[in-house]
Design a protein around this motif. Structure first.
Motif, PDB file in Angstrom:
ATOM      1  N   MET A   1     -22.695 -67.926  17.641  1.00 33.42           N
ATOM      2  CA  MET A   1     -23.506 -67.525  16.507  1.00 33.42           C
ATOM      3  C   MET A   1     -22.902 -66.261  15.894  1.00 33.42           C
ATOM      4  O   MET A   1     -22.494 -65.351  16.610  1.00 33.42           O
TER       5      MET A   1
ATOM      6  N   ARG B   1     -18.239 -71.614  13.339  1.00 31.92           N
ATOM      7  CA  ARG B   1     -18.868 -70.289  13.497  1.00 31.92           C
ATOM      8  C   ARG B   1     -18.257 -69.550  14.678  1.00 31.92           C
ATOM      9  O   ARG B   1     -17.969 -68.356  14.594  1.00 31.92           O
ATOM     10  N   HIS B   2     -18.069 -70.256  15.768  1.00 29.79           N
ATOM     11  CA  HIS B   2     -17.494 -69.631  16.960  1.00 29.79           C
ATOM     12  C   HIS B   2     -16.062 -69.182  16.691  1.00 29.79           C
ATOM     13  O   HIS B   2     -15.663 -68.071  17.069  1.00 29.79           O
TER      14      HIS B   2
ATOM     15  N   ASN C   1     -23.403 -80.618  12.372  1.00 33.12           N
ATOM     16  CA  ASN C   1     -23.823 -79.438  13.135  1.00 33.12           C
ATOM     17  C   ASN C   1     -22.796 -79.049  14.191  1.00 33.12           C
ATOM     18  O   ASN C   1     -22.565 -77.860  14.432  1.00 33.12           O
TER      19      ASN C   1
ATOM     20  N   ARG D   1     -21.019 -75.399  14.286  1.00 37.79           N
ATOM     21  CA  ARG D   1     -21.042 -74.549  15.479  1.00 37.79           C
ATOM     22  C   ARG D   1     -19.629 -74.153  15.901  1.00 37.79           C
ATOM     23  O   ARG D   1     -19.376 -72.997  16.232  1.00 37.79           O
ATOM     24  N   ARG D   2     -18.726 -75.115  15.883  1.00 37.47           N
ATOM     25  CA  ARG D   2     -17.346 -74.809  16.251  1.00 37.47           C
ATOM     26  C   ARG D   2     -16.721 -73.807  15.284  1.00 37.47           C
ATOM     27  O   ARG D   2     -16.046 -72.863  15.704  1.00 37.47           O
TER      28      ARG D   2
END
Length: 122
Positions: free
Chosen positions: A1, A73-74, A66, A70-71
Motif C-alpha cells: 500500500m 503499488r508495491h 486488482n 496491488r503489484r
C-alpha cells in the motif's frame, strides 16, 4: 500500500501527468512522469512524489485488475526514493499486464522509470 501522502487522487493531477509529462512505453505498461521544479516554492520541505494507477477493463475481470494494481503499488512504493520531490507519476497498465508475472511488471516499470529519469538501465 502506498502511504497517503504519495497517492495521486485528483483528476487534475492525473491529467497534468498524462498531458504535460514525459512518457515511456513498455510492452506491459506506460509510465507518465511530470517533474515539478518550481523555483517559487518557499524554503520549506518539498512535497513528496505522488503516484496513481490506471488499470482498465481491458486487463481482465475485477480480480485480475486488482491483482495488477496491488503489484504496481508495491513496485512503485519500492521506487519512490528514485523520484524527484513533487513529481507526479501515472502508471497505465496495458492488456498484457493481466497475464504477466510480478518480475515482468517490475522489469518494465524499472526500465520505463530509468528512461524517464535519464539514468542507466540495468
Amino acid at each position: 500500500m502506498l502511504p497517503t501522502e504519495n497517492r495521486l487522487r485528483r483528476r487534475e493531477d492525473f491529467a497534468a501527468a498524462v498531458r504535460r509529462g514525459r512518457r515511456a512505453g513498455r510492452p506491459l505498461l506506460v509510465v507518465h512522469l511530470r517533474s515539478r521544479k518550481d523555483p517559487h516554492v518557499a524554503g520549506g520541505e518539498a512535497p513528496p512524489a505522488r503516484a496513481g494507477f490506471v488499470v482498465s477493463k481491458a486487463i481482465g475481470n475485477a480480480v485480475a485488475r486488482n491483482l495488477v494494481k496491488r503489484r504496481l503499488r508495491h513496485l512503485v512504493r519500492e521506487r519512490l526514493a528514485l523520484l524527484p520531490a513533487g513529481s507526479l507519476v501515472v502508471v497505465r497498465a496495458l492488456p498484457g499486464a493481466g497475464e504477466a508475472g510480478y518480475d515482468e511488471l517490475a522489469r518494465d516499470l524499472h526500465t520505463a522509470l530509468q528512461r524517464l529519469l535519464g539514468g542507466p538501465s540495468r
